[in-house]
Design an enzyme around this catalytic site. Structure first.
Site, short mmCIF file in Angstrom:
data_model
loop_
_atom_site.label_atom_id
_atom_site.label_comp_id
_atom_site.label_asym_id
_atom_site.label_seq_id
_atom_site.Cartn_x
_atom_site.Cartn_y
_atom_site.Cartn_z
CG ASP A 198 -3.42 2.36 0.23
OD1 ASP A 198 -4.26 1.67 -0.38
OD2 ASP A 198 -3.31 2.37 1.46
CB CYS A 204 -6.80 -4.03 -2.30
SG CYS A 204 -6.79 -5.55 -1.31
CG HIS A 235 -4.40 -2.82 1.40
ND1 HIS A 235 -5.58 -2.70 0.70
CD2 HIS A 235 -3.59 -1.82 0.97
CE1 HIS A 235 -5.50 -1.65 -0.11
NE2 HIS A 235 -4.31 -1.11 0.03
#
Length: 574
Positions: free
Chosen positions: A314, A180, A296
């Site tokens: 995201d 990520c 994240h």
């Protein structure tokens, strides 16, 4: 009471269709006839007392609005079907009319028959609990949902979605569960239009998850993930101006939470309104937002003032879609302590470096003959390693005459090593700042014997077939023409600045070789690694051009560091 006999039902159907036809003819609105025919089938089962009573007022109201809009008077119709008072305002009439296509179905057929629009932001119930997308918690709003679109439109009209479009151009999904941070960084660096100065595919230069390396690399991130500090380090090494803001510890209650929240809100608001290419990346705990997972990274794509929510783009789109989240919830997620570092997370503001200490000339500076582009530290280290490896392979493979130390062998080693390493990236390192000044510098260098011999070797190397050198990367000499006897003849024309560079001027490849750091020149040949080379070149150039050349040499030394200096100085301690 519904009619029982079939003939009575047919009579009801005919009566309904006849009434609708008369109304439609009076209003010249064929849409009403279609509505009435559909309702007629219901009438045949419910009777004229219910069916026709529903059709006639609705069709009449439609006809009155339709005729009124042509005559300049506007009406709105209430839920019962009766027209209301007229409005003189054109905006009010427009809003009344635009609601008709959506409301007429429910008004004529009843709420039970109204067609429901599917929620495009919802996850299919059949995938609940599976490893293919997951429903967001109730506190977050999917971007593609009806409510998410309303929020987007309102934020767009308010001017707080400016950075969304440049991020949406580069939106990507992470390739690995632990990527990520790398995916977010690649997305942001490409959004900021930072040249990675390294080849991606073919001849194209582009950032992706696999070529982000310096403080750490993809293999290490695949195993251990990426911390907040390491993300900031990677961003800086790859050419971004990164400013990190660490959140206060949520468990200490030291009064800093409110100040941190206000600072984050102000930065999000300013970035979302900015016309420049700048981004905010948040590092947060998913658990604090009620989502599955742990730490994240994702960029912020906009801000909605009324709901005080941010758009999280995201990068784990296989799990959660882009969504709106309350800003204070995101702050709580940043304040959660990372168990790997025992410190809270935070947010990072990123923008492109508009100017650099390595930029030798400023816009409008017409004195310096050459300038160098900004090269990210990670790209410079990689170039140095690739060139050193290519030179080591070249030396190891040499036999016989190849082992001789002379200018021809040195030039061939140099050009072959460039071809093996990054030819199109090396071709960007020297750019012309002033064509007239460069013409004079190269002419004066013609009196320097080593430069003259290397130019002869260059001319022979790029024109000799079968020597492992791709002549497409190396242009002919432009300023100094053979034969090299007596005073150096000068080319009649002076090329434009846009036309001169390593891709168009062969002498610059010779000059670049002589300006390389000591460890790389020594790997090419002892002839070009003599300690007094810089002094001899300065004597040959003389005048105002000696200092700019020395500055270029120092810049290349910092850009292409020796092996012992290639460790990232910004790498945080674990």
């Amino acid at each position: 009471k519904p009619p029982e006999h079939p003939s009575q039902r047919w009579l009801c159907l005919i009566a309904a269709m006849s009434a609708a036809s008369r109304i439609a003819a009076a209003s010249r609105c064929t849409c009403v006839a279609t509505v009435a025919v559909r309702q007629a089938s219901t009438t045949s089962h419910t009777g004229t007392s219910q069916g026709v009573a529903r059709i006639v007022p609705a069709a009449s109201a439609w006809a009155e609005v339709h005729n009124g809009s042509r005559n300049g008077s506007h009406h709105s119709v209430a839920a019962g079907g009766a027209p209301e008072s007229s409005f003189s305002s054109s905006s009010s009439s427009s809003s009344s009319l635009t609601a008709w296509p959506r409301d007429i179905g429910a008004m004529v057929f009843g709420e039970a028959h109204a067609k429901e629009r599917p929620d495009l932001g919802a996850v299919s119930p059949g995938y609940a609990g599976r490893f293919y997308q997951r429903a967001l918690p109730a506190a977050q709003v999917p971007f593609a949902s009806d409510k998410g679109r309303v929020i987007f439109r309102e934020a767009l009209l308010a001017g707080t979605m400016e950075n969304y479009f440049v991020l949406a151009e580069q939106f990507r999904t992470q390739d690995e569960p632990t990527f990520c941070g790398l995916s977010t960084l690649a997305m942001v660096l490409n959004c900021l239009r930072i040249d990675p100065m390294r080849t991606w595919k073919g001849a194209w230069r582009w950032f992706n998850e696999q070529n982000l390396g310096c403080c750490t690399g993809p293999e290490q991130v695949r195993e251990a993930g990426l911390s907040f500090d390491m993300f900031k380090c990677l961003a800086s090494c790859n050419g971004a101006d990164a400013v990190a803001h660490r959140a206060p510890d949520a468990g200490k209650f030291n009064g800093e939470e409110e100040a941190f929240t206000e600072a984050f809100r102000a930065s999000v608001r300013a970035t979302s309104r900015s016309q420049e290419r700048e981004c905010i990346v948040v590092c947060y705990s998913r658990e604090a937002l009620g989502q599955s997972g742990a730490g994240h990274f994702s960029p912020i794509g906009g801000y909605h003032e009324e709901s005080d929510s941010v758009l999280i783009l995201d990068v784990a789109r296989f799990k959660y879609p882009p969504h709106w989240a309350r800003l204070e919830d995101v702050v709580q997620g940043m304040m959660n302590v990372d168990p790997d570092t025992s410190r809270p997370r935070g947010w990072i503001y990123l923008r492109s470096l508009q100017s650099s200490a390595q930029q030798l000339s400023k816009p409008g500076d017409q004195i310096l003959p050459l300038r160098m582009p900004y090269v990210p530290a990670a790209a410079g280290r990689r170039l140095s390693e690739a060139l050193a490896l290519a030179l080591a392979e070249e030396t190891a493979g040499c036999t016989g005459a190849c082992g001789e130390v002379d200018t021809m062998t040195a030039m061939r080693r140099w050009l072959r090593a460039v071809c093996k390493a990054e030819p199109q990236v090396f071709g960007q390192l020297l750019r012309v700042a002033n064509a007239t000044a460069l013409h004079e510098v190269l002419t004066r260098l013609g009196s320097f014997p080593l430069f003259r011999e290397l130019c002869e070797a260059y001319e022979s190397a790029v024109t000799s077939p079968g020597n492992g050198i791709n002549a497409d990367f190396f242009p002919p000499l432009q300023v100094l023409e053979p034969p090299y006897r007596g005073p150096w003849p000068v080319a009649a024309r002076e090329a434009d600045v846009e036309d001169l560079g390593l891709a168009a001027c062969g002498e610059l490849w010779v000059l670049l070789l002589l300006l390389l750091p000591q460890h790389l020149r020594g790997a090419v040949s002892e002839t070009v690694a003599e300690p007094g080379l810089a002094r001899d070149m300065a004597r040959a150039v003389r005048g105002p051009w000696a200092l700019p050349l020395e500055a270029l040499r120092e810049t290349l030394g910092q850009m292409l560091p020796a092996p012992e200096a290639r460790r990232c100085s910004q790498s945080p301690r674990r």
